[in-house]
Design an enzyme around this catalytic site. Sequence first.
Site: not given
Length: 457
Positions: A155, A276, A282, A289
Amino acid sequence: MKLWGGRFKEGTHELLETFNASIGFDQNLVLYDIEGSLAHGEMLMKIGILTEDEYSQIQKGLLEILSAAEKGELVFEIKHEDIHMNVEVLLVEKIGDLGKKLHTGRSRNDQVALDFKLYTLEQSRMIQKKLTELMQVILTLSESHVDTIMPGYTHLQRAQPIRLAFHLMAYFQMLKRDFERYSDLIDRMNVLPLGSGALAGVNYQSDREFLKEKLGFVAISENAMDAVSDRDFAIEFGSAGAILMMHLSRFAEELILWSSSEFKFIEMSDRFTTGSSIMPQKKNPDAAELVRGKTGRVYGNLMGILTVMKGLPLAYNKDMQEDKEGVFDTADTVNMCVAVFTEMLKETTFLKANMEKAAKQGFLNATDLADYLVKKGLPFRSAHEVVGKLVGFAIENQMVLESLPLEQLKAACDLFESDVYQAIDLIQVIENKVSYGGTSKAAVVKSIENGKAYLNR
Ligand code: ARG
């Protein structure tokens, strides 16, 4: 005139010309198409339909087309519809009317089934090769992280401590099944369709045994109608790809999470992350991804071909021309994702200290504390309750179980003794997992050994 134009009085509408053509994408199959034609031509010679001289001219022409294809020099035309007719037209341009004999005893229906299978077989093997490299990287990483301790989750809540190698080897198992899925589908697909003709067989004693050997198949199709209308192999290829991508997307998701400041379990290399355009701080895990994201298109491709094939009457229908682009896209995407993932993983640093720190928080030894009481004779349910209360107390007082004094433990249950601290020590908790396939050192080392043996088989 079209190769099939004999019975037509009017030319094709210009809209249909474009709409009907597949050359824009099936030119991917050019090498297989020529390979198939060479084998078919040789077979026609063997059974006396082409003379030796005729075949040698056809062979020469096809080999010239092949070398032009390899150099990317061929010019295909939409008006010749697909790769099969484009190659045939090129051959006739080279060697004249003799080229028109090549299509004896063959239909585009068995021809396309052959080409598409040869493509899918080769791509399956290519993916297997890349999968092996990824599995090798996982093994190497696992070997160096047998003693890296981290929280295991259910979980997405900290559950029990595990070894990082154990976590990584879970992915090894998934990829091993993926590898075997490709082996299975290769075995099932390895059946020669050529020699089936349009749907009913051909009017010649085609030497299909010769074709099978020449083209490297293991068996010959038993039913011509099935052979030209079967696209199971493409669907299985799409399905194996979808499952593999599902695995990669789970792994990618973990790496993305682990690279966040919230987890800080890993540091991805600069080479596999991006910045970024607005936020200077960043460092984004784009590669991971994209692997996660590209899973979507591979699923879509599978759904696409399943839907194209649904409800099609036997045998060939032009709908089936829609089978290819999704399969090409799946092959390219899966090959690319496995390759990127492998390199990305190689360059990922696992932050051992942070992982271990997280494993020490979150009461990951609570189950073992309960089992301690069970060993002293308390029923598991009662032990669960005692420990649950102790956890509640520790949370309220910002403590961990191993820092609760013995008197307090004894007050909760008089079975506690001083050996309890040893029993719930982090490493001890891991080593308590003595079952085969568990996270104890011996079991993890064994699984790595098994993995090595698998790759060296
Ligand atoms: N371009 C066609 C395809 O990809 C080849 C088979 C054509 N056969 C036919 N009977 N029209 O499916």
